[in-house]
Motif scaffolding. Sequence first.
Motif, PDB file in Angstrom:
ATOM      1  N   ILE A  35       0.854  -1.190   0.000  1.00  9.19           N
ATOM      2  CA  ILE A  35       0.000   0.000   0.000  1.00  9.19           C
ATOM      3  C   ILE A  35       0.888   1.238   0.000  1.00  9.19           C
ATOM      4  CG2 ILE A  35      -1.742   1.290   1.292  1.00  9.19           C
ATOM      5  CD1 ILE A  35      -2.762  -1.425   2.307  1.00  9.19           C
ATOM      6  N   ASP A  36       1.647   1.407   1.073  1.00 11.86           N
ATOM      7  CA  ASP A  36       2.740   2.375   1.148  1.00 11.86           C
ATOM      8  C   ASP A  36       3.481   2.128   2.458  1.00 11.86           C
ATOM      9  OD1 ASP A  36       1.302   3.635   3.174  1.00 11.86           O
ATOM     10  OD2 ASP A  36       0.836   5.426   2.003  1.00 11.86           O
ATOM     11  N   ASP A  37       4.444   3.010   2.786  1.00  3.61           N
ATOM     12  CA  ASP A  37       5.281   2.815   3.975  1.00  3.61           C
ATOM     13  C   ASP A  37       4.642   3.372   5.246  1.00  3.61           C
ATOM     14  OD1 ASP A  37       7.145   1.762   2.233  1.00  3.61           O
ATOM     15  OD2 ASP A  37       8.305   3.621   2.090  1.00  3.61           O
ATOM     16  N   HIS A  38       3.497   4.010   5.110  1.00  4.32           N
ATOM     17  CA  HIS A  38       2.909   4.786   6.198  1.00  4.32           C
ATOM     18  C   HIS A  38       2.723   3.963   7.471  1.00  4.32           C
ATOM     19  CE1 HIS A  38       0.191   8.025   7.804  1.00  4.32           C
ATOM     20  NE2 HIS A  38      -0.214   6.994   8.527  1.00  4.32           N
ATOM     21  N   HIS A  39       2.029   2.837   7.374  1.00  5.03           N
ATOM     22  CA  HIS A  39       1.698   2.078   8.581  1.00  5.03           C
ATOM     23  C   HIS A  39       2.943   1.559   9.290  1.00  5.03           C
ATOM     24  CE1 HIS A  39      -2.366   1.306   6.472  1.00  5.03           C
ATOM     25  NE2 HIS A  39      -2.491   2.298   7.320  1.00  5.03           N
ATOM     26  N   THR A  40       3.942   1.141   8.523  1.00  4.20           N
ATOM     27  CA  THR A  40       5.168   0.623   9.133  1.00  4.20           C
ATOM     28  C   THR A  40       5.898   1.707   9.911  1.00  4.20           C
ATOM     29  OG1 THR A  40       5.406  -1.031   7.382  1.00  4.20           O
ATOM     30  CG2 THR A  40       7.378  -0.514   8.667  1.00  4.20           C
ATOM     31  N   VAL A  41       6.075   2.854   9.288  1.00  2.00           N
ATOM     32  CA  VAL A  41       6.791   3.959   9.933  1.00  2.00           C
ATOM     33  C   VAL A  41       6.006   4.468  11.144  1.00  2.00           C
ATOM     34  CG1 VAL A  41       7.643   6.315   9.618  1.00  2.00           C
ATOM     35  CG2 VAL A  41       7.970   4.606   7.807  1.00  2.00           C
ATOM     36  N   GLU A  42       4.715   4.645  10.983  1.00  2.00           N
ATOM     37  CA  GLU A  42       3.871   5.122  12.076  1.00  2.00           C
ATOM     38  C   GLU A  42       3.909   4.172  13.271  1.00  2.00           C
ATOM     39  OE1 GLU A  42      -0.747   6.566  12.552  1.00  2.00           O
ATOM     40  OE2 GLU A  42      -0.351   4.812  11.298  1.00  2.00           O
ATOM     41  N   ASP A  43       3.760   2.873  13.011  1.00  3.96           N
ATOM     42  CA  ASP A  43       3.688   1.917  14.108  1.00  3.96           C
ATOM     43  C   ASP A  43       5.031   1.738  14.804  1.00  3.96           C
ATOM     44  OD1 ASP A  43       1.064   1.705  13.426  1.00  3.96           O
ATOM     45  OD2 ASP A  43       1.079  -0.442  13.015  1.00  3.96           O
ATOM     46  N   ILE A  44       6.131   1.880  14.085  1.00  3.58           N
ATOM     47  CA  ILE A  44       7.439   1.854  14.748  1.00  3.58           C
ATOM     48  C   ILE A  44       7.577   3.066  15.665  1.00  3.58           C
ATOM     49  CG2 ILE A  44       9.945   2.040  14.393  1.00  3.58           C
ATOM     50  CD1 ILE A  44       9.557   0.290  11.891  1.00  3.58           C
ATOM     51  N   GLY A  45       7.077   4.214  15.242  1.00  3.27           N
ATOM     52  CA  GLY A  45       7.062   5.389  16.112  1.00  3.27           C
ATOM     53  C   GLY A  45       6.282   5.133  17.394  1.00  3.27           C
ATOM     54  N   ILE A  46       5.133   4.486  17.258  1.00  3.13           N
ATOM     55  CA  ILE A  46       4.308   4.149  18.420  1.00  3.13           C
ATOM     56  C   ILE A  46       5.065   3.219  19.364  1.00  3.13           C
ATOM     57  CG2 ILE A  46       2.259   2.835  19.138  1.00  3.13           C
ATOM     58  CD1 ILE A  46       0.871   3.919  16.586  1.00  3.13           C
ATOM     59  N   VAL A  47       5.621   2.146  18.825  1.00  3.74           N
ATOM     60  CA  VAL A  47       6.286   1.143  19.663  1.00  3.74           C
ATOM     61  C   VAL A  47       7.568   1.695  20.288  1.00  3.74           C
ATOM     62  CG1 VAL A  47       7.370  -1.132  19.665  1.00  3.74           C
ATOM     63  CG2 VAL A  47       5.256  -0.777  18.402  1.00  3.74           C
ATOM     64  N   TRP A  51       5.661  12.520  15.469  1.00  2.96           N
ATOM     65  CA  TRP A  51       4.433  12.827  16.197  1.00  2.96           C
ATOM     66  C   TRP A  51       3.994  11.641  17.041  1.00  2.96           C
ATOM     67  CZ3 TRP A  51      -0.930  12.245  13.658  1.00  2.96           C
ATOM     68  CH2 TRP A  51      -1.930  12.585  14.565  1.00  2.96           C
ATOM     69  N   LYS A  52       3.956  10.436  16.433  1.00  2.17           N
ATOM     70  CA  LYS A  52       3.523   9.259  17.172  1.00  2.17           C
ATOM     71  C   LYS A  52       4.543   8.877  18.248  1.00  2.17           C
ATOM     72  CE  LYS A  52      -0.220   9.210  15.028  1.00  2.17           C
ATOM     73  NZ  LYS A  52      -0.539   8.345  13.897  1.00  2.17           N
ATOM     74  N   PHE A  53       5.819   9.062  17.970  1.00  2.00           N
ATOM     75  CA  PHE A  53       6.855   8.798  18.967  1.00  2.00           C
ATOM     76  C   PHE A  53       6.674   9.696  20.186  1.00  2.00           C
ATOM     77  CE2 PHE A  53      11.086  10.069  20.610  1.00  2.00           C
ATOM     78  CZ  PHE A  53      11.435   8.870  21.211  1.00  2.00           C
ATOM     79  N   ALA A  54       6.506  11.001  19.962  1.00  3.76           N
ATOM     80  CA  ALA A  54       6.330  11.948  21.070  1.00  3.76           C
ATOM     81  C   ALA A  54       5.077  11.637  21.862  1.00  3.76           C
ATOM     82  CB  ALA A  54       6.283  13.379  20.529  1.00  3.76           C
ATOM     83  N   LEU A  55       4.009  11.282  21.164  1.00  4.72           N
ATOM     84  CA  LEU A  55       2.736  10.987  21.816  1.00  4.72           C
ATOM     85  C   LEU A  55       2.858   9.783  22.743  1.00  4.72           C
ATOM     86  CD1 LEU A  55      -0.318  11.788  21.850  1.00  4.72           C
ATOM     87  CD2 LEU A  55      -0.637  10.075  20.044  1.00  4.72           C
ATOM     88  N   GLU A  56       3.445   8.701  22.241  1.00  3.06           N
ATOM     89  CA  GLU A  56       3.536   7.470  23.028  1.00  3.06           C
ATOM     90  C   GLU A  56       4.621   7.531  24.096  1.00  3.06           C
ATOM     91  OE1 GLU A  56       1.435   5.014  23.021  1.00  3.06           O
ATOM     92  OE2 GLU A  56       0.244   5.775  21.343  1.00  3.06           O
ATOM     93  N   ALA A  57       5.699   8.266  23.828  1.00  3.59           N
ATOM     94  CA  ALA A  57       6.740   8.441  24.852  1.00  3.59           C
ATOM     95  C   ALA A  57       6.307   9.431  25.917  1.00  3.59           C
ATOM     96  CB  ALA A  57       8.043   8.912  24.199  1.00  3.59           C
TER      97      ALA A  57
END
Length: 201
Positions: free
Chosen positions: A68-80, A146-152
């Motif tokens: 599809i694209d790289d979006h979900h992979t990059v976003e979810d790594i930021g979350i984790v 953004w997702k990294f800052a949010l989850e951290a």
Amino acid sequence: MADSNALSRTASIARKTGETDIKLSLNVDGSGVAEIETDVPFFNHMLHAFTKNAMFDLKVEATGDIEIDDHHTVEDIGIVLGQALRESLGDKSGIKRYASAYIPMDEALAQVIIDISNRPHFEYRAAYPSHQVGSFSTELVHEFLWKFALEARITLHVILHYGHNTHHMIEAIFKALGRALDEATSIDPRVKGVPSTKGVL
């Protein structure tokens, strides 16, 4: 699932969804060792640069729906990664908490300012001459941070002052993020308990 050890400031997290499958382990008190395996080559390169400058040990194994694209992979790594950082720091006793770093990458200059505050906030001031580096979309830099800052649960300000090579500009941001986190998570022997007048972060 997650497992953490506050004494050694480590965390391991696995996250599996219909879009991604991620296993990540983080040691804040590491030596800059990166073992990164994702389906997004440019992002692998950025995570290596981040880890080396943070002096963390980071292992990431991730697959995702890159058809599809790289979006979900990059976003979810930021979350984790954000979750792992938060867990590894425990109650944050003794840390410096605040830090900033300027990193030049040839013609590019990036600045990252951090407060490990337990108050997630993200400010981003960056514009790139190109929308992509290879197949990597530059908008994913914002998504990851953004997702990294949010989850951290940190306050994160990122300012890209200038540059004309998009690769250099993004790499400067990731290196500055690493350097700032290295300082902010460092233990200061002068700090007794949690570095807040509230007594908790």
